[in-house]
Design a protein around this motif. Structure first.
Motif, PDB file in Angstrom:
ATOM      1  N   TYR A 182       0.799  -1.223   0.000  1.00 50.51           N
ATOM      2  CA  TYR A 182       0.000   0.000   0.000  1.00 50.51           C
ATOM      3  C   TYR A 182       0.834   1.277   0.000  1.00 50.51           C
ATOM      4  O   TYR A 182       0.297   2.358   0.165  1.00 50.51           O
ATOM      5  CB  TYR A 182      -0.971  -0.010   1.179  1.00 50.51           C
ATOM      6  CG  TYR A 182      -1.985  -1.120   1.077  1.00 50.51           C
ATOM      7  CD1 TYR A 182      -2.891  -1.161   0.023  1.00 50.51           C
ATOM      8  CD2 TYR A 182      -2.029  -2.138   2.014  1.00 50.51           C
ATOM      9  CE1 TYR A 182      -3.820  -2.180  -0.075  1.00 50.51           C
ATOM     10  CE2 TYR A 182      -2.961  -3.162   1.921  1.00 50.51           C
ATOM     11  CZ  TYR A 182      -3.850  -3.170   0.872  1.00 50.51           C
ATOM     12  OH  TYR A 182      -4.770  -4.182   0.770  1.00 50.51           O
ATOM     13  N   LYS A 208       0.483   5.999   5.890  1.00 52.54           N
ATOM     14  CA  LYS A 208      -0.857   6.583   5.871  1.00 52.54           C
ATOM     15  C   LYS A 208      -1.780   5.823   4.925  1.00 52.54           C
ATOM     16  O   LYS A 208      -2.983   5.830   5.096  1.00 52.54           O
ATOM     17  CB  LYS A 208      -0.822   8.065   5.529  1.00 52.54           C
ATOM     18  CG  LYS A 208      -0.580   8.382   4.087  1.00 52.54           C
ATOM     19  CD  LYS A 208      -0.689   9.862   3.841  1.00 52.54           C
ATOM     20  CE  LYS A 208      -0.622  10.115   2.345  1.00 52.54           C
ATOM     21  NZ  LYS A 208      -0.844  11.463   1.979  1.00 52.54           N
ATOM     22  N   ASN A 209      -1.217   5.119   3.968  1.00 58.66           N
ATOM     23  CA  ASN A 209      -2.029   4.334   3.039  1.00 58.66           C
ATOM     24  C   ASN A 209      -2.355   2.945   3.586  1.00 58.66           C
ATOM     25  O   ASN A 209      -3.442   2.433   3.349  1.00 58.66           O
ATOM     26  CB  ASN A 209      -1.313   4.194   1.689  1.00 58.66           C
ATOM     27  CG  ASN A 209      -1.147   5.523   0.998  1.00 58.66           C
ATOM     28  OD1 ASN A 209      -2.017   6.381   1.059  1.00 58.66           O
ATOM     29  ND2 ASN A 209      -0.011   5.709   0.357  1.00 58.66           N
ATOM     30  N   PRO A 242      -5.238   2.256   7.162  1.00 53.91           N
ATOM     31  CA  PRO A 242      -6.679   2.000   6.987  1.00 53.91           C
ATOM     32  C   PRO A 242      -6.958   0.613   6.401  1.00 53.91           C
ATOM     33  O   PRO A 242      -7.934  -0.035   6.777  1.00 53.91           O
ATOM     34  CB  PRO A 242      -7.126   3.101   6.020  1.00 53.91           C
ATOM     35  CG  PRO A 242      -6.082   4.157   6.115  1.00 53.91           C
ATOM     36  CD  PRO A 242      -4.801   3.472   6.453  1.00 53.91           C
ATOM     37  N   LYS A 243      -6.097   0.155   5.502  1.00 57.63           N
ATOM     38  CA  LYS A 243      -6.271  -1.172   4.910  1.00 57.63           C
ATOM     39  C   LYS A 243      -6.045  -2.263   5.960  1.00 57.63           C
ATOM     40  O   LYS A 243      -6.768  -3.258   6.011  1.00 57.63           O
ATOM     41  CB  LYS A 243      -5.324  -1.374   3.724  1.00 57.63           C
ATOM     42  CG  LYS A 243      -5.567  -0.421   2.588  1.00 57.63           C
ATOM     43  CD  LYS A 243      -6.893  -0.703   1.937  1.00 57.63           C
ATOM     44  CE  LYS A 243      -7.052   0.108   0.671  1.00 57.63           C
ATOM     45  NZ  LYS A 243      -8.314  -0.173   0.002  1.00 57.63           N
ATOM     46  N   SER A 276      -6.478  -1.879   9.195  1.00 59.94           N
ATOM     47  CA  SER A 276      -7.631  -1.807  10.101  1.00 59.94           C
ATOM     48  C   SER A 276      -8.838  -2.532   9.525  1.00 59.94           C
ATOM     49  O   SER A 276      -9.552  -3.246  10.245  1.00 59.94           O
ATOM     50  CB  SER A 276      -7.991  -0.349  10.390  1.00 59.94           C
ATOM     51  OG  SER A 276      -6.945   0.281  11.074  1.00 59.94           O
ATOM     52  N   GLU A 277      -9.060  -2.382   8.235  1.00 64.89           N
ATOM     53  CA  GLU A 277     -10.166  -3.085   7.581  1.00 64.89           C
ATOM     54  C   GLU A 277      -9.962  -4.598   7.678  1.00 64.89           C
ATOM     55  O   GLU A 277     -10.903  -5.346   7.974  1.00 64.89           O
ATOM     56  CB  GLU A 277     -10.260  -2.665   6.115  1.00 64.89           C
ATOM     57  CG  GLU A 277     -11.326  -3.408   5.339  1.00 64.89           C
ATOM     58  CD  GLU A 277     -11.320  -3.099   3.846  1.00 64.89           C
ATOM     59  OE1 GLU A 277     -12.285  -3.529   3.189  1.00 64.89           O
ATOM     60  OE2 GLU A 277     -10.374  -2.461   3.339  1.00 64.89           O
TER      61      GLU A 277
END
Length: 169
Positions: A132, A136-137, A140-141, A143-144
């Motif tokens: 990713y 910062k990219n 979130p991935k 966490s998902e």
């Protein structure tokens, strides 16, 4: 007040092992020695790509099943890390595919022998930043993936203990 949650007993000495990655290690000989040392928990597990070699088809490699059976026979419990990418998928960190793999592992290797399921291992060091392109990219991935895997695990076993392994870097 949140409801009281029954937690597994995770007392005693724990060690990380790599029985599934080292075919020359004889778990049947080593585990009794660990038990004599006071070890009650090991942290070990096969990587996702070693379990799902064809999309949607899961199989525990015999070398991994042997060490798992030897551990549980000796009374040693397992913290099972669920981790690493799988190149079968366009996104080798596909959160839905990872959640399905996680659910399979919880159905296959169960409590009380498995005292906790650990989602990933050091994500800043393995796979996420490369896939990713930067913190910062990937956060979130990641966490998902954690959310979807946790939901899948709890759909199989609502009382399963789920650990998430992240470090600040």
């Amino acid at each position: 007040n949140p409801p009281a949650v029954e937690t597994p007993m995770m007392r005693g000495l724990g060690v990380g092992t790599h029985f599934g990655r080292n075919a020359n290690w004889d778990a049947e000989k080593i585990l009794p020695l660990l038990k004599q040392m006071g070890v009650s928990i090991i942290r070990d597990g096969p990587e996702w790509a070693g379990i799902e070699k064809t999309k949607g088809v899961y199989e525990i490699p015999p070398v991994c099943q042997r060490w798992y059976d030897a551990a549980t026979k000796s009374g040693i419990r397992v913290i099972l890390p669920l981790f690493r990418k799988n190149a079968l998928y366009e996104n080798p960190l596909d959160p839905d595919a990872f959640a399905a793999y996680s659910a399979y592992m919880v159905k296959t290797w169960k409590s009380p022998e498995v005292c906790a399921y650990e989602i990933w291992n050091e994500p800043p060091n393995f796979d996420f930043p490369q896939q990713y392109k930067g913190r910062k990219n990937w956060l979130p991935k990641y966490s998902e993936m954690v959310r979807k895997a946790t939901d899948a695990i709890h759909a199989v076993n609502p009382k399963a203990v789920v650990l998430e392994n992240i470090e600040a870097s």
